[in-house]
Write a protein that holds these residues in place. Structure first.
Motif, PDB file in Angstrom:
ATOM      1  N   ALA A  44     -93.483 108.719 -38.200  1.00  0.00           N
ATOM      2  CA  ALA A  44     -93.691 110.029 -37.568  1.00  0.00           C
ATOM      3  C   ALA A  44     -93.719 109.980 -36.042  1.00  0.00           C
ATOM      4  CB  ALA A  44     -94.984 110.650 -38.082  1.00  0.00           C
ATOM      5  N   ASP A  45     -94.297 108.916 -35.485  1.00  0.00           N
ATOM      6  CA  ASP A  45     -94.546 108.893 -34.046  1.00  0.00           C
ATOM      7  C   ASP A  45     -93.862 107.719 -33.353  1.00  0.00           C
ATOM      8  OD1 ASP A  45     -96.347 111.128 -34.210  1.00  0.00           O
ATOM      9  OD2 ASP A  45     -97.823 109.755 -35.074  1.00  0.00           O
ATOM     10  N   ALA A  46     -93.735 107.841 -32.050  1.00  0.00           N
ATOM     11  CA  ALA A  46     -93.145 106.773 -31.240  1.00  0.00           C
ATOM     12  C   ALA A  46     -94.103 105.592 -31.134  1.00  0.00           C
ATOM     13  CB  ALA A  46     -92.826 107.293 -29.839  1.00  0.00           C
ATOM     14  N   THR A  47     -93.533 104.407 -31.051  1.00  0.00           N
ATOM     15  CA  THR A  47     -94.338 103.210 -30.815  1.00  0.00           C
ATOM     16  C   THR A  47     -94.772 103.189 -29.351  1.00  0.00           C
ATOM     17  OG1 THR A  47     -92.429 101.879 -30.183  1.00  0.00           O
ATOM     18  CG2 THR A  47     -93.010 101.915 -32.543  1.00  0.00           C
ATOM     19  N   ASP A  48     -95.770 102.390 -29.042  1.00  0.00           N
ATOM     20  CA  ASP A  48     -96.228 102.269 -27.652  1.00  0.00           C
ATOM     21  C   ASP A  48     -95.089 101.772 -26.753  1.00  0.00           C
ATOM     22  OD1 ASP A  48     -98.748 103.133 -28.371  1.00  0.00           O
ATOM     23  OD2 ASP A  48     -99.594 101.107 -28.493  1.00  0.00           O
ATOM     24  N   GLY A  61     -85.419 108.849 -13.195  1.00  0.00           N
ATOM     25  CA  GLY A  61     -84.568 110.032 -13.104  1.00  0.00           C
ATOM     26  C   GLY A  61     -83.539 110.157 -14.214  1.00  0.00           C
ATOM     27  N   ILE A  62     -83.676 109.365 -15.262  1.00  0.00           N
ATOM     28  CA  ILE A  62     -82.760 109.449 -16.399  1.00  0.00           C
ATOM     29  C   ILE A  62     -83.305 110.502 -17.362  1.00  0.00           C
ATOM     30  CG2 ILE A  62     -81.683 108.218 -18.339  1.00  0.00           C
ATOM     31  CD1 ILE A  62     -80.805 107.104 -15.614  1.00  0.00           C
ATOM     32  N   LYS A  63     -82.487 111.495 -17.673  1.00  0.00           N
ATOM     33  CA  LYS A  63     -82.898 112.559 -18.586  1.00  0.00           C
ATOM     34  C   LYS A  63     -82.600 112.130 -20.021  1.00  0.00           C
ATOM     35  CE  LYS A  63     -81.744 116.143 -15.239  1.00  0.00           C
ATOM     36  NZ  LYS A  63     -80.925 117.358 -15.008  1.00  0.00           N
ATOM     37  N   ILE A  64     -83.466 112.548 -20.939  1.00  0.00           N
ATOM     38  CA  ILE A  64     -83.287 112.236 -22.357  1.00  0.00           C
ATOM     39  C   ILE A  64     -83.415 113.511 -23.172  1.00  0.00           C
ATOM     40  CG2 ILE A  64     -84.229 111.002 -24.363  1.00  0.00           C
ATOM     41  CD1 ILE A  64     -85.286 108.878 -22.447  1.00  0.00           C
ATOM     42  N   ILE A  65     -82.555 113.641 -24.165  1.00  0.00           N
ATOM     43  CA  ILE A  65     -82.663 114.709 -25.154  1.00  0.00           C
ATOM     44  C   ILE A  65     -82.377 114.089 -26.516  1.00  0.00           C
ATOM     45  CG2 ILE A  65     -80.254 115.441 -24.894  1.00  0.00           C
ATOM     46  CD1 ILE A  65     -81.239 118.346 -25.396  1.00  0.00           C
ATOM     47  N   GLN A  77     -92.225 117.182 -34.198  1.00  0.00           N
ATOM     48  CA  GLN A  77     -93.415 116.336 -34.254  1.00  0.00           C
ATOM     49  C   GLN A  77     -93.238 115.066 -33.434  1.00  0.00           C
ATOM     50  OE1 GLN A  77     -94.493 114.910 -38.163  1.00  0.00           O
ATOM     51  NE2 GLN A  77     -96.304 113.883 -37.413  1.00  0.00           N
ATOM     52  N   PHE A  78     -92.027 114.522 -33.447  1.00  0.00           N
ATOM     53  CA  PHE A  78     -91.772 113.306 -32.689  1.00  0.00           C
ATOM     54  C   PHE A  78     -91.606 113.598 -31.194  1.00  0.00           C
ATOM     55  CE2 PHE A  78     -89.157 110.147 -30.673  1.00  0.00           C
ATOM     56  CZ  PHE A  78     -89.710 108.964 -31.116  1.00  0.00           C
ATOM     57  N   ALA A  79     -90.823 114.604 -30.851  1.00  0.00           N
ATOM     58  CA  ALA A  79     -90.398 114.839 -29.469  1.00  0.00           C
ATOM     59  C   ALA A  79     -91.440 115.523 -28.584  1.00  0.00           C
ATOM     60  CB  ALA A  79     -89.111 115.653 -29.461  1.00  0.00           C
ATOM     61  N   GLU A  80     -92.115 116.529 -29.097  1.00  0.00           N
ATOM     62  CA  GLU A  80     -93.004 117.331 -28.252  1.00  0.00           C
ATOM     63  C   GLU A  80     -94.113 116.553 -27.557  1.00  0.00           C
ATOM     64  OE1 GLU A  80     -94.336 120.893 -30.229  1.00  0.00           O
ATOM     65  OE2 GLU A  80     -92.632 121.998 -29.384  1.00  0.00           O
ATOM     66  N   PRO A  85     -86.960 117.244 -24.747  1.00  0.00           N
ATOM     67  CA  PRO A  85     -86.258 118.339 -25.413  1.00  0.00           C
ATOM     68  C   PRO A  85     -85.486 117.812 -26.622  1.00  0.00           C
ATOM     69  CG  PRO A  85     -85.179 117.789 -23.345  1.00  0.00           C
ATOM     70  CD  PRO A  85     -86.414 116.955 -23.426  1.00  0.00           C
ATOM     71  N   PHE A  86     -85.197 118.701 -27.554  1.00  0.00           N
ATOM     72  CA  PHE A  86     -84.544 118.244 -28.775  1.00  0.00           C
ATOM     73  C   PHE A  86     -83.659 119.313 -29.388  1.00  0.00           C
ATOM     74  CE2 PHE A  86     -88.627 120.033 -29.882  1.00  0.00           C
ATOM     75  CZ  PHE A  86     -88.347 120.846 -30.974  1.00  0.00           C
TER      76      PHE A  86
END
Length: 171
Positions: A44-48, A61-65, A77-80, A85-86
């Motif tokens: 469900a969640d990101a690792t440390d 300055g690298i953007k991720i979506i 649940q993962f992104a917020e 953004p997703f």
């Protein structure tokens, strides 16, 4: 023969992607898949370690979506919690999600890379949109039901590459 299936780079882990590497390529943003790319499909969640990677990218300055074929609840649940953004139900390899991601990132195609774990969705869709592509070795050895068919086709491509001496992940 595999123009739309072969990524620009094969990597073992997302952690091989650094801001320095992206800067050398002129990349300012990453569209990333979620399941079996960033974390296991059932985590469900990101690792440390992944949270630190997100922060390193953000500070540089690298953007991720995230563009995932999964449902809204899973991706949200993962992104917020990380302010990422997703796009959910992306319908990769179709082009609409890639275009929507480019618009949200406010970047041009040559400034964006796709990071994913599947040839038939992530790489093929991104190559059709003329994006730079990173194919990561899947985080887990198990997959959801829909992905199992894609893996069957991928094995055929990988077997052909192995015969030609070009298999990327010989252990």
């Amino acid at each position: 023969m595999y123009n739309f299936l072969l990524p620009d780079e094969f990597i073992r882990s997302v952690f091989e992607i650094t801001p320095e590497k992206l800067n050398e390529l002129g990349i300012k943003g990453i569209i990333t898949d979620l399941d079996n790319t960033l974390v296991e499909w059932d985590r469900a969640d990101a690792t440390d370690e992944l949270v630190q990677w997100f922060e390193m990218m953000r500070e540089s300055g690298i953007k991720i979506i995230i563009a995932s074929n999964n449902n809204e609840a899973r991706v949200r649940q993962f992104a917020e919690p990380h302010g990422i953004p997703f796009i959910f139900r992306a319908k990769k390899p179709l082009g609409a999600a890639y275009y929507a991601a480019l618009v949200q990132l406010r970047l041009r195609r040559h400034e964006v890379a796709m990071l994913g774990d599947q040839l038939l969705t992530d790489v093929m869709g991104a190559k059709r949109q003329k994006l730079y592509t990173f194919l990561v070795r899947p985080v887990a050895n198990s997959d959801g039901l829909v992905t199992k068919f894609n893996r069957f086709v991928e094995r055929r491509v990988y077997n052909d590459l192995r015969r030609k001496g070009k298999y990327p992940w010989e252990d």
